[in-house]
Design a protein around this motif. Structure first.
Motif, short mmCIF file in Angstrom:
data_model
loop_
_atom_site.label_atom_id
_atom_site.label_comp_id
_atom_site.label_asym_id
_atom_site.label_seq_id
_atom_site.Cartn_x
_atom_site.Cartn_y
_atom_site.Cartn_z
N UNK A 1 0.83 -1.21 0.00
CA UNK A 1 0.00 0.00 0.00
C UNK A 1 0.87 1.27 0.00
N UNK A 2 1.94 1.24 0.79
CA UNK A 2 2.82 2.41 0.89
C UNK A 2 3.49 2.70 -0.45
N UNK A 3 4.03 1.65 -1.06
CA UNK A 3 4.69 1.84 -2.36
C UNK A 3 3.70 2.32 -3.42
N UNK B 1 5.57 4.06 -6.50
CA UNK B 1 6.81 3.32 -6.72
C UNK B 1 6.51 1.96 -7.32
N UNK B 2 7.41 1.48 -8.13
CA UNK B 2 7.32 0.13 -8.67
C UNK B 2 8.27 -0.77 -7.89
N UNK B 3 8.12 -2.08 -8.09
CA UNK B 3 9.03 -3.01 -7.42
C UNK B 3 8.33 -4.23 -6.88
N UNK B 4 8.88 -4.78 -5.84
CA UNK B 4 8.33 -6.01 -5.27
C UNK B 4 8.74 -6.13 -3.80
N UNK B 5 8.04 -7.02 -3.06
CA UNK B 5 8.34 -7.31 -1.66
C UNK B 5 8.08 -8.79 -1.42
N UNK C 1 3.69 -2.36 -8.34
CA UNK C 1 4.34 -3.03 -7.20
C UNK C 1 3.69 -4.40 -6.99
N UNK C 2 4.52 -5.41 -6.72
CA UNK C 2 4.04 -6.79 -6.59
C UNK C 2 4.45 -7.39 -5.25
N UNK C 3 3.64 -8.31 -4.78
CA UNK C 3 3.97 -9.11 -3.60
C UNK C 3 4.39 -10.49 -4.10
N UNK C 4 5.63 -10.84 -3.87
CA UNK C 4 6.15 -12.11 -4.38
C UNK C 4 6.02 -13.21 -3.32
N UNK C 5 6.15 -14.44 -3.79
CA UNK C 5 6.17 -15.58 -2.88
C UNK C 5 7.40 -15.53 -1.98
N UNK C 6 7.28 -16.11 -0.82
CA UNK C 6 8.39 -16.11 0.14
C UNK C 6 9.51 -16.98 -0.36
N UNK C 7 10.71 -16.68 0.18
CA UNK C 7 11.91 -17.45 -0.19
C UNK C 7 12.72 -17.75 1.05
#
Length: 763
Positions: A23-25, A30-34, A87-93
């Motif tokens: 939400x913040x990004x 902003x673009x990107x991932x978390x 902005x995307x939420x990726x799977x955990x690693x």
């Protein structure tokens, strides 16, 4: 366009942090991932430099309520394209196991949003006992591994239905990646024998309503539940559980119900309603002229009661149906660990409970209820468990270390990279079940945090099971004196660097001279200490038997207390006390003291409390550690008093409190007819005056003016209040543990602090 990599450390998994980042990004364009990586949150952002800096600042300042951000790091990112997907939420690693220690979110009580849905007939989770979201629900009790995702929790056996899966996958939903998310279609179900769901709940309600006792499967273990207003039922629970006198905790539906039972300050109100939902020890309201809502058997002989609010939807539903306060206590037999396994619980509690309200969600880690209390505005942690543990606390530590803890009120600590994780309260390490619970909890938390200690700190006493466990490890062992660990824990929690003056009052701990200590004044730092004061020595006839029988301790004090120039109380003063005792037992104790047979000598403040309680007729024998002192504090109440006679003398290079004049004056004033309440208050006042005098003598000789208080005696609110007031009047800085338990539950943190300091000194 600038691309930056970010890493966020702290309690940032299982608390809605990724949706917050998303939400913040998005708000900032902003673009990107978390993603969750190991126990942290990592990602990349692309955009203007100033906007990225604002993004990083918001991660620190605007995080979700349950998050605890320790550090946000920005580094250069890898310019990748395209970043036009937002902005995307990726799977955990799994990530790199060599990163900083991972932090585990504690369990959190049901939030207001979920509570509203629980009672909304139009909501699909209406009356669903296991309702939760990213702001509440089980965490530490269900996590099997990190990163924290559903497949690595005990919820993995409950595949999501389509509706829950949609919520789980929607970054704008408050259940986005809420790992325990479930509903009546796809989640855990209540059970009572062959009954399920609402029928199971009704069976439990009917049992409690019919004056029965129910074993309920809670967040961190089984709990025993009954009507808190029925004296016969509470007495029966005591008989079955083997818990004759130790107070029971009482659960009430809301803060208004709590206020009808107890006097509640602003700090106590905040603690009661916090996500941690600890048991809070409160001053009981007086009920003159009408029936008390709580049976006296809930907290026999005491003026304080432990209250807490519901932690889960299940607790809310049960309280609503029964419409009365409930005893909710640990699901175990006396001195055993709380049961978490269904089969073990069915066997261990079969003779205690009249029925079992259980469910099919496994409990991975054992967490009893936390307990706190307030002295004025000062919050004291009595037991650090569900809701509090294993959240990390600051600790100056470089190389990873462990603290093995003590024997009573046991915890362990794992520490690395500036943080310490105090493990869940185990109880008293008295037998194999509690020992097994300790070792299992240690192995699990070590695996989750990724901390591999290079050294283990332990108590000096070879009889402690925790010491024996430490000695069996292949790592370097660092012995730490018990009372040094107490005051070091206080100093470390408050970030005290360098020397300080420690006041450690408790039951017993082995000193470095091979004798038993317990009333100690130490000039210390985190590496070591020097003893500068103590209480007078007295024999403990029968050793452990004296701890269980304060009358033995009292007789030992009267007959064999250390001679420091003051005469022991005259026989005519002691006669009313000795006439109460069994003549044969009294003769045995006299002979043991006279011949010095099985009479270890101790400088213990805790045993002096036992003596005073026995002399005043409050406790000749006890069923739990500290009971006599608790009864003495309750007797003192808010009574005003004149101090008893006291004397501080110099002996063998130490300042020593000679307790003989105090005990003689106590007996004399008792013979003169002074009320027990006033004498109990006078005893507390006298020990505070003595403490102030011992500290003043040490400061005069060059001791630091920062005083750290530690040891179980400082759970006593009256003693702590008087000591703090008198020491502050002398112009010294007074500190006491807040997040770290002041009693033996904080020993492991103090041990870890000492071990870390010694290792750093070597480096």
């Amino acid at each position: 366009m600038t691309v930056r990599r970010f890493l966020v450390e702290g309690i940032v998994q299982g608390v809605g942090f990724r949706p917050f980042v998303y939400r913040t990004a998005s708000e900032l364009g902003l673009a990107g991932w978390v993603a969750n990586v190991n126990g942290h949150v990592e990602g990349e952002v692309a955009g203007p430099t100033r906007t990225i800096e604002e993004f990083a600042a918001r991660l620190r300042t605007d995080s979700p309520a349950l998050a605890r951000v320790r550090r946000v790091r920005l580094t250069d990112g890898v310019r990748q394209s395209p970043y036009d997907r937002g902005f995307q939420v990726r799977l955990s690693a799994p990530g790199d196991s060599a990163t900083a220690p991972r932090e585990i979110p504690p369990d959190a009580a049901i939030c207001d949003a979920c509570l509203g849905e629980l009672y909304d007939p139009n909501d699909r989770r209406y009356r669903y006992p296991f309702i939760n979201c990213t702001d509440c629900g089980p965490r530490a009790t269900i996590i099997e591994d990190l990163p924290y995702d559903r497949i690595r929790t005990t919820m993995r056996r409950f595949p999501l239905c389509a509706a829950c899966a949609a919520e789980y996958a929607d970054p704008g939903n408050r259940r986005f990646h809420a790992e325990p998310v479930a509903c009546p279609v796809c989640g855990p179900r209540l059970a009572w024998e062959e009954l399920r769901g609402e029928e199971a709940l009704r069976a439990a309600v009917k049992t409690v309503d019919g004056r029965g006792i129910v074993a309920l499967k809670g967040l961190g273990g089984y709990q025993l539940v009954c009507d808190a207003g029925d004296p016969a039922v509470v007495a029966e629970l005591r008989r079955r559980k083997g818990r004759p006198a130790k107070p029971f905790a009482v659960m009430v539906p809301d803060i208004e119900a709590a206020a009808r039972l107890a006097q509640i300050s602003a700090g106590e109100r905040q603690a009661l309603t916090s996500p941690e939902r600890p048991v809070v020890l409160l001053g009981r309201r007086r009920w003159r002229g009408r029936a008390a809502p709580l049976a006296p058997e809930v907290h026999p002989g005491l003026t304080r009661v432990g209250l807490f609010l519901p932690t889960t939807g299940l607790h809310h539903l049960l309280l609503d149906e029964l419409a009365r306060p409930l005893v909710v206590t640990s699901g175990n037999l006396s001195d055993e660990p709380i049961a978490i396994d269904d089969e073990v619980a069915q066997g261990a509690l079969a003779a205690v409970a009249d029925g079992f309200l259980t469910h099919d969600r496994p409990i991975r880690a054992r967490y009893d209820d936390s307990v706190v209390q307030f002295t004025g505005r000062t919050r004291i942690t009595v037991r650090r468990a569900r809701g509090l543990a294993p959240a990390a606390l600051p600790l100056a530590v470089r190389q990873p270390v462990a603290g093995a803890g003590a024997q009573l009120k046991h915890t362990f600590t794992l520490a690395a990279d500036g943080r310490a994780h105090i493990g869940p309260h185990t109880g008293d390490l008295a037998d194999l079940p509690t020992y097994d619970a300790f070792t299992a909890s240690y192995a699990h938390l070590k695996e989750l945090t990724g901390i591999e200690p290079v050294a283990i700190a332990h108590d000096l006493h070879p009889g402690c099971l925790s010491t024996q466990w430490a000695e069996a490890q292949t790592l370097r062992r660092i012995p730490v004196q018990h009372h040094h660990a107490h005051v070091a824990a206080c100093a470390a929690e408050h970030g005290v660097r360098g020397r300080f003056l420690g006041v450690a009052y408790d039951g017993l701990g082995l000193g470095d001279d091979g004798t038993l200590w317990g009333g100690e004044i130490l000039v210390a730092d985190r590496c070591g200490y020097r003893r500068v004061g103590r209480f007078a020595l007295a024999p403990l006839p029968g050793g452990d038997a004296a701890v269980r029988h304060p009358s033995r301790t009292a007789l030992g004090q009267l007959l064999g207390g250390e001679q420091l120039g003051s005469p022991r109380p005259y026989p005519w003063l002691t006669r009313p006390f000795t006439d109460r005792l069994d003549p044969a037992q009294a003769d045995v104790v006299r002979a043991m003291v006279a011949r010095n047979v099985n009479c270890p000598r101790a400088s213990s403040a805790g045993r002096l409390f036992d003596t005073a309680a026995a002399l005043l007729g409050l406790a000749d024998q006890v069923s739990y550690e500290g009971e006599a002192a608790v009864l003495l504090e309750a007797a003192a109440g808010d009574e005003h008093a004149v101090p008893l006679a006291h004397r501080v003398v110099r002996s063998q290079g130490l300042w020593v409190y000679d307790s003989s004049p105090t005990l003689a004056d106590l007996l004399r004033r008792q013979l003169d007819g002074e009320p027990v309440t006033r004498l109990a208050a006078a005893f507390h006042l006298t020990l505070a005056i003595v403490t102030a005098e011992l500290v003043a003598r040490a400061v005069t000789e060059g001791a630091p003016r920062t005083v750290c208080l530690g040891g179980g005696c400082f759970v006593n609110r009256r003693l702590l209040t008087e000591v703090k007031r008198r020491l502050r009047a002398q112009g010294v800085r007074v500190l006491v543990g807040g997040q770290v338990p002041v009693g033996d539950g904080g020993i492991s943190y103090g041990q870890a602090a000492v071990a870390a300091a010694r290792l750093a000194g070597e480096g």
